[in-house]
Write a protein that holds these residues in place. Sequence first.
Motif, PDB file in Angstrom:
ATOM      1  N   LEU A   1      36.741  36.567  30.247  1.00  0.00           N
ATOM      2  CA  LEU A   1      37.519  38.031  30.219  1.00  0.00           C
ATOM      3  C   LEU A   1      36.945  38.978  30.456  1.00  0.00           C
ATOM      4  O   LEU A   1      35.680  39.346  30.156  1.00  0.00           O
ATOM      5  CB  LEU A   1      37.956  37.915  28.737  1.00  0.00           C
ATOM      6  CG  LEU A   1      38.483  36.817  27.963  1.00  0.00           C
ATOM      7  CD1 LEU A   1      38.829  37.112  26.529  1.00  0.00           C
ATOM      8  CD2 LEU A   1      39.730  36.473  28.677  1.00  0.00           C
ATOM      9  N   CYS A   2      37.757  40.036  31.307  1.00  0.00           N
ATOM     10  CA  CYS A   2      37.153  41.193  31.375  1.00  0.00           C
ATOM     11  C   CYS A   2      38.329  42.182  31.077  1.00  0.00           C
ATOM     12  O   CYS A   2      39.517  41.842  30.976  1.00  0.00           O
ATOM     13  CB  CYS A   2      36.916  41.459  33.056  1.00  0.00           C
ATOM     14  SG  CYS A   2      35.681  40.646  33.501  1.00  0.00           S
ATOM     15  N   ALA A   3      37.872  43.582  31.024  1.00  0.00           N
ATOM     16  CA  ALA A   3      39.087  44.402  30.524  1.00  0.00           C
ATOM     17  C   ALA A   3      38.515  45.821  31.273  1.00  0.00           C
ATOM     18  O   ALA A   3      37.969  46.667  30.776  1.00  0.00           O
ATOM     19  CB  ALA A   3      38.882  44.765  28.979  1.00  0.00           C
ATOM     20  N   GLN A   4      38.884  45.927  32.601  1.00  0.00           N
ATOM     21  CA  GLN A   4      38.585  46.852  33.589  1.00  0.00           C
ATOM     22  C   GLN A   4      39.724  47.309  34.185  1.00  0.00           C
ATOM     23  O   GLN A   4      40.621  46.635  34.235  1.00  0.00           O
ATOM     24  CB  GLN A   4      37.491  46.176  34.437  1.00  0.00           C
ATOM     25  CG  GLN A   4      36.080  45.803  33.678  1.00  0.00           C
ATOM     26  CD  GLN A   4      34.954  45.294  34.512  1.00  0.00           C
ATOM     27  OE1 GLN A   4      35.090  45.587  35.557  1.00  0.00           O
ATOM     28  NE2 GLN A   4      34.351  44.622  34.163  1.00  0.00           N
ATOM     29  N   VAL A   5      39.682  48.619  34.965  1.00  0.00           N
ATOM     30  CA  VAL A   5      40.700  49.105  35.573  1.00  0.00           C
ATOM     31  C   VAL A   5      40.845  48.171  36.818  1.00  0.00           C
ATOM     32  O   VAL A   5      41.745  47.771  37.246  1.00  0.00           O
ATOM     33  CB  VAL A   5      40.521  50.497  35.995  1.00  0.00           C
ATOM     34  CG1 VAL A   5      41.533  51.050  36.843  1.00  0.00           C
ATOM     35  CG2 VAL A   5      40.752  51.476  34.467  1.00  0.00           C
ATOM     36  N   GLU A   6      39.692  48.153  37.279  1.00  0.00           N
ATOM     37  CA  GLU A   6      39.620  47.025  38.602  1.00  0.00           C
ATOM     38  C   GLU A   6      38.434  46.087  38.598  1.00  0.00           C
ATOM     39  O   GLU A   6      37.106  46.634  37.986  1.00  0.00           O
ATOM     40  CB  GLU A   6      39.507  47.852  39.900  1.00  0.00           C
ATOM     41  CG  GLU A   6      40.879  48.588  40.061  1.00  0.00           C
ATOM     42  CD  GLU A   6      41.974  47.780  40.776  1.00  0.00           C
ATOM     43  OE1 GLU A   6      41.691  46.577  41.141  1.00  0.00           O
ATOM     44  OE2 GLU A   6      43.050  48.010  40.261  1.00  0.00           O
TER      45      GLU A   6
END
Length: 312
Positions: free
Chosen positions: A146-151
């Motif tokens: 999982l990531c939680a980044q704009v890009e």
Amino acid sequence: VEIGDRVVAEDVAALAAFRRRLRAPIAPWPEVGPPPAVLAFVESRRTASAAFRDRLPTGVVLPRDWAHVPTMGREDLAARIERVVPDDEDLARLIVYDTSGTTGHALRVPFHPRTVALAHAFAELALERNGAAFEPRDGEVACVNLCAQVETFVFAVSFSVWDHALFAKVNLHPGHWAGGPEAARRWFAHVRPQLVTGDPTSFAEAMRWDLPLAPRALLSTATALEPAFARELAARWRCPVIDVYSTTETGPIAGSVPDGGGLRILSDDLYVEVVDARGLPVPLGTRGEVTVTGGRNPYVPLLRYRTGDTAR
């Protein structure tokens, strides 16, 4: 774009041997300098890497002079990587990993595919120590990151060393899901990964999105995981939450265990010190900078490498 783990038959055999090594007891470290296996590695690279030659001139006797060997740092990899890579290393299988870490200062690290494959063995060991069953199978989803980044770059791949089980890196950002969080919930309900990896930020977002996860374990990396939040995650998804300390340059270093007594070193192929500003080891229980020596990545041998992280 072509994606794959680039593992070949000889890597599979090396990984099997490494798995056996990880399950052997770690002998107590000597009072001065690294254990014999790491010391032998340092001596083997002493004249092969310019960075080692700079720090280990004629007259330096190991392990006697260990505490006075100049340290390495991130700048060595960012600005002088050609002096770190050994002169005799075959670069035919080289791959490059880009990372900004937590500081925003980009770093391009040369990697060997076998080094990347070793991370699977560390994940297995961390799960085992925490009583989490893990059975990757061909065609099933073993793990989702999982990531939680704009890009960020997202992808799916199968891992040779996990019986060709499937892996996906996904981004918990509404712009990455045509149907928003509801689409993400449907997807996770369908794939049901055994292991979910990420960092505290992405796990917090997973809770906010109310993802229907049913993992055997959560594995947190990248930034420090607060014990209270780990307990909250464990209660939410009813599974062990494992905190792993790892850097791109070193690979996995230590992992949490159920007794809650901090992080335990995962392998004896890295020598971990805690040092002061001068590079001298600090007394037991004193906070200092985590410094690592070892050669898990043949392209980036490390000699007293300052990670920039602090610990006791």
